[in-house]
Design a protein around this motif. Structure first.
Motif, PDB file in Angstrom:
ATOM      1  N   LEU A 344       0.840  -1.240   0.088  1.00 21.57           N
ATOM      2  CA  LEU A 344      -0.042   0.045  -0.097  1.00 21.57           C
ATOM      3  C   LEU A 344       0.996   1.221   0.051  1.00 21.57           C
ATOM      4  O   LEU A 344       1.599   1.233   0.741  1.00 21.57           O
ATOM      5  CB  LEU A 344      -0.898   0.073   1.254  1.00 21.57           C
ATOM      6  N   ASP A 345       0.661   2.048  -1.148  1.00 21.50           N
ATOM      7  CA  ASP A 345       1.659   3.298  -0.967  1.00 21.50           C
ATOM      8  C   ASP A 345       1.239   4.310   0.088  1.00 21.50           C
ATOM      9  O   ASP A 345       0.200   4.217   0.688  1.00 21.50           O
ATOM     10  CB  ASP A 345       1.403   3.739  -2.522  1.00 21.50           C
ATOM     11  N   ASP A 346       2.397   4.900   0.380  1.00 20.94           N
ATOM     12  CA  ASP A 346       2.014   5.832   1.841  1.00 20.94           C
ATOM     13  C   ASP A 346       0.943   7.038   1.520  1.00 20.94           C
ATOM     14  O   ASP A 346       0.338   7.229   2.586  1.00 20.94           O
ATOM     15  CB  ASP A 346       3.660   6.727   1.575  1.00 20.94           C
ATOM     16  N   ASP A 347       0.865   7.258   0.506  1.00 18.85           N
ATOM     17  CA  ASP A 347      -0.295   8.548   0.153  1.00 18.85           C
ATOM     18  C   ASP A 347      -1.673   7.888   0.326  1.00 18.85           C
ATOM     19  O   ASP A 347      -2.501   8.289   0.942  1.00 18.85           O
ATOM     20  CB  ASP A 347      -0.235   8.848  -1.456  1.00 18.85           C
ATOM     21  N   ARG A 348      -1.869   6.698   0.059  1.00 13.63           N
ATOM     22  CA  ARG A 348      -3.142   6.024   0.056  1.00 13.63           C
ATOM     23  C   ARG A 348      -3.248   5.711   1.780  1.00 13.63           C
ATOM     24  O   ARG A 348      -4.492   5.853   2.097  1.00 13.63           O
ATOM     25  CB  ARG A 348      -3.258   4.877  -0.540  1.00 13.63           C
ATOM     26  N   GLU A 349      -2.071   5.369   2.374  1.00 17.39           N
ATOM     27  CA  GLU A 349      -2.352   4.959   3.746  1.00 17.39           C
ATOM     28  C   GLU A 349      -2.806   6.035   4.736  1.00 17.39           C
ATOM     29  O   GLU A 349      -3.613   6.306   5.511  1.00 17.39           O
ATOM     30  CB  GLU A 349      -1.130   4.239   4.329  1.00 17.39           C
ATOM     31  N   ILE A 350      -2.246   7.301   4.290  1.00 17.48           N
ATOM     32  CA  ILE A 350      -2.280   8.583   5.233  1.00 17.48           C
ATOM     33  C   ILE A 350      -3.596   9.129   4.485  1.00 17.48           C
ATOM     34  O   ILE A 350      -4.285   9.393   5.656  1.00 17.48           O
ATOM     35  CB  ILE A 350      -1.136   9.676   4.855  1.00 17.48           C
ATOM     36  N   ASN A 351      -3.835   9.257   3.392  1.00 17.21           N
ATOM     37  CA  ASN A 351      -5.029  10.180   2.870  1.00 17.21           C
ATOM     38  C   ASN A 351      -6.228   9.396   2.840  1.00 17.21           C
ATOM     39  O   ASN A 351      -7.439  10.086   2.801  1.00 17.21           O
ATOM     40  CB  ASN A 351      -4.697  10.931   1.684  1.00 17.21           C
ATOM     41  N   GLU A 352      -6.308   8.055   2.745  1.00 23.44           N
ATOM     42  CA  GLU A 352      -7.269   7.382   2.323  1.00 23.44           C
ATOM     43  C   GLU A 352      -7.803   6.358   3.524  1.00 23.44           C
ATOM     44  O   GLU A 352      -9.002   6.141   3.919  1.00 23.44           O
ATOM     45  CB  GLU A 352      -7.310   6.364   1.251  1.00 23.44           C
ATOM     46  N   LEU A 353      -6.861   5.590   3.868  1.00 22.66           N
ATOM     47  CA  LEU A 353      -7.057   4.371   4.976  1.00 22.66           C
ATOM     48  C   LEU A 353      -6.681   4.949   6.527  1.00 22.66           C
ATOM     49  O   LEU A 353      -7.234   4.170   7.272  1.00 22.66           O
ATOM     50  CB  LEU A 353      -6.097   3.314   4.464  1.00 22.66           C
ATOM     51  N   GLY A 354      -5.925   5.742   6.541  1.00 28.26           N
ATOM     52  CA  GLY A 354      -5.643   6.158   7.868  1.00 28.26           C
ATOM     53  C   GLY A 354      -4.723   4.919   8.384  1.00 28.26           C
ATOM     54  O   GLY A 354      -4.540   4.996   9.944  1.00 28.26           O
ATOM     55  N   THR A 355      -3.982   4.388   8.065  1.00 28.47           N
ATOM     56  CA  THR A 355      -3.196   3.420   8.564  1.00 28.47           C
ATOM     57  C   THR A 355      -1.586   4.017   8.319  1.00 28.47           C
ATOM     58  O   THR A 355      -1.413   4.993   7.947  1.00 28.47           O
ATOM     59  CB  THR A 355      -3.017   1.979   7.597  1.00 28.47           C
ATOM     60  N   ASP A 356      -0.759   3.288   9.524  1.00 28.80           N
ATOM     61  CA  ASP A 356       0.404   3.700   9.528  1.00 28.80           C
ATOM     62  C   ASP A 356       1.278   3.480   8.338  1.00 28.80           C
ATOM     63  O   ASP A 356       1.437   2.177   7.987  1.00 28.80           O
ATOM     64  CB  ASP A 356       1.039   3.272  10.838  1.00 28.80           C
ATOM     65  N   PRO A 357       1.784   4.427   7.545  1.00 29.76           N
ATOM     66  CA  PRO A 357       2.860   3.947   6.541  1.00 29.76           C
ATOM     67  C   PRO A 357       4.143   3.588   6.957  1.00 29.76           C
ATOM     68  O   PRO A 357       4.952   2.812   6.017  1.00 29.76           O
ATOM     69  CB  PRO A 357       2.902   5.355   5.737  1.00 29.76           C
ATOM     70  N   ARG A 358       4.511   3.446   8.022  1.00 30.24           N
ATOM     71  CA  ARG A 358       5.698   2.861   8.682  1.00 30.24           C
ATOM     72  C   ARG A 358       5.637   1.420   9.264  1.00 30.24           C
ATOM     73  O   ARG A 358       6.615   1.135   9.706  1.00 30.24           O
ATOM     74  CB  ARG A 358       6.248   3.876   9.663  1.00 30.24           C
ATOM     75  N   ASN A 359       4.429   1.056   9.316  1.00 28.35           N
ATOM     76  CA  ASN A 359       4.004  -0.105   9.876  1.00 28.35           C
ATOM     77  C   ASN A 359       3.160  -0.832   8.981  1.00 28.35           C
ATOM     78  O   ASN A 359       1.980  -0.755   8.769  1.00 28.35           O
ATOM     79  CB  ASN A 359       3.327   0.075  11.234  1.00 28.35           C
ATOM     80  N   ALA A 360       3.705  -2.294   8.653  1.00 24.30           N
ATOM     81  CA  ALA A 360       2.924  -3.160   7.830  1.00 24.30           C
ATOM     82  C   ALA A 360       1.555  -3.577   8.370  1.00 24.30           C
ATOM     83  O   ALA A 360       0.766  -4.002   7.670  1.00 24.30           O
ATOM     84  CB  ALA A 360       3.791  -4.204   7.049  1.00 24.30           C
ATOM     85  N   ASP A 361       1.599  -3.531   9.605  1.00 25.71           N
ATOM     86  CA  ASP A 361       0.431  -4.192  10.333  1.00 25.71           C
ATOM     87  C   ASP A 361       0.263  -2.915  11.548  1.00 25.71           C
ATOM     88  O   ASP A 361       0.403  -3.357  12.734  1.00 25.71           O
ATOM     89  CB  ASP A 361       0.945  -5.402  10.974  1.00 25.71           C
ATOM     90  N   THR A 362      -0.762  -2.290  11.039  1.00 20.79           N
ATOM     91  CA  THR A 362      -1.087  -0.907  12.075  1.00 20.79           C
ATOM     92  C   THR A 362      -1.749  -1.623  13.319  1.00 20.79           C
ATOM     93  O   THR A 362      -1.347  -0.840  14.247  1.00 20.79           O
ATOM     94  CB  THR A 362      -1.919  -0.115  11.181  1.00 20.79           C
ATOM     95  N   ASP A 363      -2.680  -2.469  13.006  1.00 23.94           N
ATOM     96  CA  ASP A 363      -3.343  -2.824  14.311  1.00 23.94           C
ATOM     97  C   ASP A 363      -2.871  -3.797  15.240  1.00 23.94           C
ATOM     98  O   ASP A 363      -3.212  -4.316  16.195  1.00 23.94           O
ATOM     99  CB  ASP A 363      -4.658  -3.347  14.003  1.00 23.94           C
ATOM    100  N   GLY A 364      -1.629  -4.472  14.799  1.00 18.47           N
ATOM    101  CA  GLY A 364      -0.845  -5.342  15.540  1.00 18.47           C
ATOM    102  C   GLY A 364      -1.531  -6.925  15.534  1.00 18.47           C
ATOM    103  O   GLY A 364      -0.955  -7.449  16.780  1.00 18.47           O
ATOM    104  N   ASP A 365      -2.382  -7.192  14.606  1.00 17.75           N
ATOM    105  CA  ASP A 365      -2.845  -8.481  14.814  1.00 17.75           C
ATOM    106  C   ASP A 365      -2.355  -9.626  14.007  1.00 17.75           C
ATOM    107  O   ASP A 365      -2.930 -10.748  13.649  1.00 17.75           O
ATOM    108  CB  ASP A 365      -4.527  -8.414  14.486  1.00 17.75           C
TER     109      ASP A 365
END
Length: 709
Positions: A344-365
């Motif tokens: 997932l590219d950084d722009d999409r993670e920040i502006n669309e998904l709200g996930t952390d672009p520095r962490n491949a598993d934002t919620d740690g599951d």
């Protein structure tokens, strides 16, 4: 070495592949030039693997004729097995033993599997068990019963092993026969019919009609055909289910009567020739007499000494060589930064998904952000930890397809971060994606699963020749050039430029690792070394409870296979080398001359002192000259991106460059093969004034580490 799943993504990563094309790539893209600040080039020389060095699994099943009562026969066969075990000791070898005599059960020796679990690394009891005879109580040779049991052992082992392990495994059956079988297959069959078929011509006709009438061309001897059919069936089952190699060898040793007459039994020779042809093996005829010294070096009377039990004997060749920047994601909007390499590219993670672009598993599951985005319709959410009960129904929200060890009562439960094939995708993620949890490349197309996952191509079906985005380039071409296989690229400015030169087959000294001498790893062997069994000697420090140091050193020594120089306590043993810290050490054999390259008999080892054992170790190492495919490569125009600060170092602009070498055996190019990868980093500073032309990245063969095992 154990690597955690997320750490694995850094050392292996979601590794993008771009097939190294033929040498014409160099002509297609023109000569390489100096690098720009936002481009790098990677080059080097590499050779494919030697299976013996990589320690692919070898499973050996002995079928031992115990119908002879002569004590020399009893000891010779047991000593021969023991000698073979010493010669081929190693973590990748396992053995099974079946003995057979007459068809009766419950006798002193009887017809039984001496390794009831199939294959084992510990068969001392089985070796004792072949020092046994039923010659008086249960005479005869029930070869059909032995083959039937062997078939059960082989088929059970093949089908219960994972596809990944199976794809590297070599099976060897060794039948030790002292004469032809004494059991008539057709008489047994006729006697078991209801009503019973009379023996003689009526039985022969009925047996032929049942088993051979529809065989083309029709065999002259139906019973002999049945024996070959059993062997052929074992071989076909193993190979069609993905086994690397299968061999059925027969060692024929004349029984006492034929030995006294100095002649072979013609019935036995004819049958056993046909059986080995059906099993892809060899018929060995050994003379009687001679001693087999299981402990020493006298192998004159060892009846299995000519059989090669090395890992797969085929030369491995290059299937793909693919380079990728895991932090540069090709999309329909061009190359985008992907700081965590999750697809997932950084722009999409920040502006669309709200996930952390520095962490491949934002919620740690332990389910990557991309997996949860792809499967959002099933209730997955990259911002909600699915190991919790988010909906309050009393159950964790983890996918039902993935029973969690410690929570689920399922016998198939596993830890949520388990990654059986080491490809950076957890077992649960692969189950959800329908890929194979034991294979680095589920569809055997030469592109590893994590790369196909990251770029969006098909992981479970070979789509390399498809053109998913209808842009005129196949999915394979786009993957190798680091373009998007699923979306039209707005520009090809970042296309990778490949060149392969001087591809040839070369003889290279390969070696096994001293697994008993933990903490000692062979890095290289001098080219003057000889094929055979060498030895590493390890002596722990005087005080093993204290760290290794200059005042508390460990000792290492080396003996080349053919070195019999009278030095030290063992002929050929070289001088002790003092190990005072972690590092690289050179060990010389007794006859080695460090000042004369033509007489250099040495090895280079890397040591990790914290892994040393507390007791002395004498560990044999097998050296052999193997045939490998070697070549030089260069890949230029590898675009770099400005990435987010690393969570561990805070450095911006770090790009991980991966080089994948996919290897397959030349006799089975469509197999799953193996993968080796070399990883290097390059940095593109965010400020233009801090940028300089990128240096070339140079690799050697030793930089490529094995994955997918």
């Amino acid at each position: 070495m154990s690597i955690g799943r997320r750490e694995h993504l850094l050392s292996l990563g979601l590794l993008t592949l771009g097939l190294l094309a033929a040498c014409t790539d160099a002509e297609l893209f023109g000569p390489s030039r100096g690098n720009r600040p936002d481009r790098t080039r990677i080059k080097g020389e590499v050779c494919t693997s030697d299976p013996a060095e990589r320690e692919f699994p070898v499973k050996v099943l002995f079928l031992v004729d115990t119908s002879i009562g002569d004590s020399n026969y009893l000891n010779q066969r047991a000593d021969s097995i023991q000698k073979l075990l010493r010669q081929y000791s190693g973590a990748n070898y396992s053995f099974g033993v079946i003995r057979y005599a007459g068809p009766l059960a419950g006798t002193v020796c009887g017809f039984r599997n001496l390794t009831p679990d199939g294959f084992s690394k510990f068969i001392d009891d089985a070796i004792l068990g072949v020092r046994c005879t039923d010659a008086a109580v249960n005479p005869g040779r029930d070869l059909s019963g032995a083959l039937s049991l062997a078939n059960s052992v082989i088929s059970g082992d093949v089908l219960q092993s994972s596809r990944g392990l199976r794809s590297r495994t070599k099976y060897v059956i060794i039948l030790l026969a002292n004469g032809p079988p004494t059991t008539s297959l057709q008489e047994l069959w006729c006697g078991s019919r209801v009503p019973r078929i009379p023996l003689g011509g009526t039985c022969s006709t009925a047996y032929f009609q049942a088993f051979c009438e529809n065989v083309q061309p029709q065999p002259q001897d139906c019973e002999r055909y049945q024996y070959t059919r059993i062997v052929r069936g074992m071989r076909e089952l193993a190979l069609t289910n993905g086994t690397q190699e299968f061999y059925f060898h027969i060692v024929y040793q004349r029984d006492p009567d034929m030995a006294a007459a100095a002649m072979d039994d013609p019935v036995a020779i004819t049958l056993y020739t046909d059986m080995t042809l059906s099993g892809g093996g060899t018929l060995y005829r050994v003379a009687n007499g001679g001693l087999c010294d299981a402990e020493g070096g006298n192998a004159q009377g060892c009846i299995f000494s000519n059989i090669n039990l090395d890992s797969t004997e085929s030369v491995f060749v290059r299937k793909q060589l693919i380079v990728a920047n895991r932090n540069s994601l090709p999309t329909g909007r061009g190359l985008k930064a992907d700081s965590d390499g999750d697809g997932l590219d950084d722009d999409r993670e920040i502006n669309e998904l709200g996930t952390d672009p520095r962490n491949a598993d934002t919620d740690g599951d332990f389910l990557s952000d991309k997996i949860e985005v792809m499967l959002a319709a099933t209730g997955l959410n990259p911002l909600l930890n699915n190991l919790n009960d988010n909906d309050g129904d009393g159950f964790i929200d983890f996918p039902l397809e993935c029973p969690v060890e410690g929570i689920s009562s399922s016998p198939n439960a596993f830890l949520p971060d388990e990654d059986s094939d080491g490809d950076g995708l957890t077992n649960c993620e692969e189950i959800l994606l329908r890929s194979d949890t034991t294979l680095f490349d589920s569809d055997a197309d030469g592109i590893p699963d994590p790369i196909e996952f990251r770029l969006g191509s098909n992981m479970i079906s070979d789509d390399t020749l498809d053109d998913t985005d209808n842009d005129g380039l196949s999915n394979l071409a786009e993957t190798r050039f680091h373009l998007s296989p699923i979306a039209k690229d707005p520009t090809t400015d970042g296309i990778y430029r490949y060149s392969i030169r001087d591809e040839r087959q070369a003889d290279v000294i390969s070696y096994t690792q001293p697994f008993q001498a933990s903490g000692v790893y062979v890095v290289s062997v001098s080219p003057n070394s000889s094929d055979g069994r060498a030895t590493i000697y390890f002596q722990p420090p005087a005080d093993p409870t204290q760290p290794v140091s200059e005042t508390n050193p460990a000792l290492l020594a080396w003996r080349d296979p053919t070195d019999d120089t009278p030095s030290g306590s063992t002929p050929g043993r070289g001088p002790d080398v003092f190990v005072t810290a972690d590092g690289v050490y050179t060990l010389h054999s007794g006859a080695s001359d460090p000042l004369d390259p033509e007489k250099d008999l040495s090895i280079t080892v890397q040591v990790v002192t914290t892994m040393f054992r507390d007791e002395p170790v004498v560990n044999d190492i097998r050296l052999r000259t193997s045939r490998r495919t070697c070549f030089e490569f260069e890949v230029a125009n590898i675009a770099l991106k400005v990435t987010a600060p690393r969570p561990d170092t805070g450095v911006e602009g770090v790009n991980f460059i991966d080089v994948f070498l996919a290897e397959t055996p030349s006799n089975n190019p469509n197999s799953f093969g193996i993968f080796r990868v070399a990883t290097r980093t390059a940095v593109l500073p965010p400020l233009v004034e801090d940028r300089y032309p990128q240096p070339d990245i140079e690799l050697t063969d030793q930089d490529f580490l094995l994955y997918g095992d």
